[in-house]
Design a protein around this motif. Structure first.
Motif, PDB file in Angstrom:
ATOM      1  N   ASP A   1       0.975  -1.093   0.016  1.00  0.00           N
ATOM      2  CA  ASP A   1       0.052  -0.006  -0.013  1.00  0.00           C
ATOM      3  C   ASP A   1       0.792   1.219   0.093  1.00  0.00           C
ATOM      4  OD1 ASP A   1      -1.798   2.173   0.835  1.00  0.00           O
ATOM      5  OD2 ASP A   1      -3.061   0.636   1.321  1.00  0.00           O
ATOM      6  N   ASP A   2       0.370   2.167  -0.975  1.00  0.00           N
ATOM      7  CA  ASP A   2       1.531   3.423  -1.011  1.00  0.00           C
ATOM      8  C   ASP A   2       1.320   4.462   0.090  1.00  0.00           C
ATOM      9  OD1 ASP A   2      -0.975   3.843  -2.234  1.00  0.00           O
ATOM     10  OD2 ASP A   2      -0.135   5.390  -3.393  1.00  0.00           O
ATOM     11  N   ASP A   3      -0.084   4.080   0.789  1.00  0.00           N
ATOM     12  CA  ASP A   3      -0.327   5.161   1.982  1.00  0.00           C
ATOM     13  C   ASP A   3       0.144   4.780   3.021  1.00  0.00           C
ATOM     14  OD1 ASP A   3      -1.763   6.531   3.858  1.00  0.00           O
ATOM     15  OD2 ASP A   3      -3.323   7.169   2.469  1.00  0.00           O
ATOM     16  N   PRO A   4       1.149   5.705   3.640  1.00  0.00           N
ATOM     17  CA  PRO A   4       1.805   5.407   5.168  1.00  0.00           C
ATOM     18  C   PRO A   4       0.757   5.372   6.209  1.00  0.00           C
ATOM     19  CG  PRO A   4       3.109   6.905   4.095  1.00  0.00           C
ATOM     20  CD  PRO A   4       1.799   6.874   2.849  1.00  0.00           C
ATOM     21  N   ASP A   5      -0.216   6.181   6.198  1.00  0.00           N
ATOM     22  CA  ASP A   5      -1.328   6.007   7.049  1.00  0.00           C
ATOM     23  C   ASP A   5      -2.138   4.646   7.233  1.00  0.00           C
ATOM     24  OD1 ASP A   5      -0.439   8.765   8.187  1.00  0.00           O
ATOM     25  OD2 ASP A   5      -1.879   9.741   6.825  1.00  0.00           O
ATOM     26  N   ASP A   6      -2.349   4.359   5.734  1.00  0.00           N
ATOM     27  CA  ASP A   6      -3.148   3.084   5.899  1.00  0.00           C
ATOM     28  C   ASP A   6      -2.275   1.806   6.563  1.00  0.00           C
ATOM     29  OD1 ASP A   6      -5.318   4.255   4.828  1.00  0.00           O
ATOM     30  OD2 ASP A   6      -5.004   3.624   2.868  1.00  0.00           O
ATOM     31  N   GLN A   7      -1.056   2.074   6.046  1.00  0.00           N
ATOM     32  CA  GLN A   7      -0.008   0.812   6.357  1.00  0.00           C
ATOM     33  C   GLN A   7       0.106   0.807   7.768  1.00  0.00           C
ATOM     34  OE1 GLN A   7       3.854   1.534   4.680  1.00  0.00           O
ATOM     35  NE2 GLN A   7       3.495   0.810   2.639  1.00  0.00           N
ATOM     36  N   LEU A   8       0.077   2.084   8.608  1.00  0.00           N
ATOM     37  CA  LEU A   8       0.188   2.029   9.978  1.00  0.00           C
ATOM     38  C   LEU A   8      -1.037   1.767  10.712  1.00  0.00           C
ATOM     39  CD1 LEU A   8       1.831   3.026  12.361  1.00  0.00           C
ATOM     40  CD2 LEU A   8       0.869   5.176  12.374  1.00  0.00           C
ATOM     41  N   MET A   9      -2.139   2.128  10.242  1.00  0.00           N
ATOM     42  CA  MET A   9      -3.389   1.660  10.611  1.00  0.00           C
ATOM     43  C   MET A   9      -3.709   0.132  10.465  1.00  0.00           C
ATOM     44  SD  MET A   9      -6.267   4.657  10.452  1.00  0.00           S
ATOM     45  CE  MET A   9      -6.703   4.071   8.907  1.00  0.00           C
ATOM     46  N   ALA A  10      -3.489  -0.409   9.553  1.00  0.00           N
ATOM     47  CA  ALA A  10      -3.661  -1.638   9.203  1.00  0.00           C
ATOM     48  C   ALA A  10      -2.741  -2.712  10.219  1.00  0.00           C
ATOM     49  CB  ALA A  10      -3.736  -2.193   7.522  1.00  0.00           C
TER      50      ALA A  10
ATOM     51  N   ILE B   1     -13.345   3.047   6.489  1.00  0.00           N
ATOM     52  CA  ILE B   1     -12.935   4.609   6.501  1.00  0.00           C
ATOM     53  C   ILE B   1     -12.638   4.830   8.068  1.00  0.00           C
ATOM     54  CG2 ILE B   1     -13.901   6.874   6.476  1.00  0.00           C
ATOM     55  CD1 ILE B   1     -15.792   5.965   4.458  1.00  0.00           C
ATOM     56  N   THR B   2     -13.081   4.396   8.937  1.00  0.00           N
ATOM     57  CA  THR B   2     -12.419   4.432  10.266  1.00  0.00           C
ATOM     58  C   THR B   2     -11.633   3.574  10.924  1.00  0.00           C
ATOM     59  OG1 THR B   2     -14.489   3.308  11.329  1.00  0.00           O
ATOM     60  CG2 THR B   2     -14.999   5.747  10.880  1.00  0.00           C
ATOM     61  N   TYR B   3     -10.898   4.010  11.849  1.00  0.00           N
ATOM     62  CA  TYR B   3      -9.858   3.110  12.620  1.00  0.00           C
ATOM     63  C   TYR B   3     -10.720   1.659  13.241  1.00  0.00           C
ATOM     64  CZ  TYR B   3      -6.517   0.822  15.558  1.00  0.00           C
ATOM     65  OH  TYR B   3      -5.676  -0.007  15.867  1.00  0.00           O
ATOM     66  N   GLU B   4     -11.794   2.101  13.901  1.00  0.00           N
ATOM     67  CA  GLU B   4     -12.411   1.120  14.408  1.00  0.00           C
ATOM     68  C   GLU B   4     -13.233   0.027  13.500  1.00  0.00           C
ATOM     69  OE1 GLU B   4     -13.217   4.435  14.901  1.00  0.00           O
ATOM     70  OE2 GLU B   4     -12.289   4.583  16.874  1.00  0.00           O
ATOM     71  N   ALA B   5     -13.593   0.672  12.508  1.00  0.00           N
ATOM     72  CA  ALA B   5     -13.906  -0.471  11.155  1.00  0.00           C
ATOM     73  C   ALA B   5     -12.789  -1.183  10.771  1.00  0.00           C
ATOM     74  CB  ALA B   5     -14.724   0.435  10.214  1.00  0.00           C
ATOM     75  N   LEU B   6     -11.777  -0.572  10.465  1.00  0.00           N
ATOM     76  CA  LEU B   6     -10.567  -1.320   9.964  1.00  0.00           C
ATOM     77  C   LEU B   6     -10.251  -2.361  11.145  1.00  0.00           C
ATOM     78  CD1 LEU B   6      -8.522  -1.267   7.956  1.00  0.00           C
ATOM     79  CD2 LEU B   6      -7.180   0.032   9.044  1.00  0.00           C
ATOM     80  N   LEU B   7     -10.217  -2.001  12.514  1.00  0.00           N
ATOM     81  CA  LEU B   7      -9.650  -2.938  13.380  1.00  0.00           C
ATOM     82  C   LEU B   7     -10.692  -4.090  13.386  1.00  0.00           C
ATOM     83  CD1 LEU B   7      -8.093  -3.644  15.924  1.00  0.00           C
ATOM     84  CD2 LEU B   7      -9.591  -2.292  17.098  1.00  0.00           C
TER      85      LEU B   7
END
Length: 141
Positions: free
Chosen positions: A3-12, A112-118
């Motif tokens: 994934d090229d998005d560092p924020d998405d990488q970190l959250m995932a 979209i949200t961190y909770e949903a990603l979690l």
């Protein structure tokens, strides 16, 4: 995870760490780097890398996008057994059909949200690492 998005990488990665059995997560920024990792070339040439049990693949990345990387992985006899889950912002039917035609194992639109990603990572981790039987690394030679 590619994934090229560092924020998405970190959250995932954080979500995976909190929801999956202990595992090592590697993040790469695009399809080209993913292939370098899998083939032990480029910056990964002299590093001790292991084949992943699962690849999380974004579609929209620079240099080599997810579709191109997926096509290359699934056409290689040594890599095609690797399970790949597309995790992308795309909701396009064409992307869904195309990735399944190329052999992707699952297609998930990024929450979209961190909770949903979690929650998504918890379900994904439980399914891929506790429920399904994955092939062990081949040793044909």
């Amino acid at each position: 995870m590619a994934d090229d998005d560092p924020d998405d990488q970190l959250m995932a990665c954080e979500a995976l760490a909190h929801s999956c059995p202990p595992s090592q997560v590697f993040c790469v920024g695009d399809g080209e780097e993913l292939l370098d990792f899998l083939y032990n070339r480029g910056i990964y040439q002299n590093k001790e890398t292991v084949m992943p049990d699962l690849i999380l693949l974004d579609l929209n990345m620079p240099r080599k996008n997810g579709i191109e990387a997926l096509k290359e992985i699934k056409s290689d006899p040594d890599l095609k057994h690797l399970p790949i889950v597309v995790l992308t912002t795309s909701k396009e039917e064409e992307d869904i059909y195309r990735t399944y035609d190329l052999g992707v194992n699952s297609f998930i639109t990024k929450p979209i949200t961190y909770e949903a990603l979690l929650n998504t990572m918890k379900i994904l981790g439980k399914y891929w690492f506790e429920v399904v039987q994955l092939p062990s690394e081949r040793n044909d030679g």
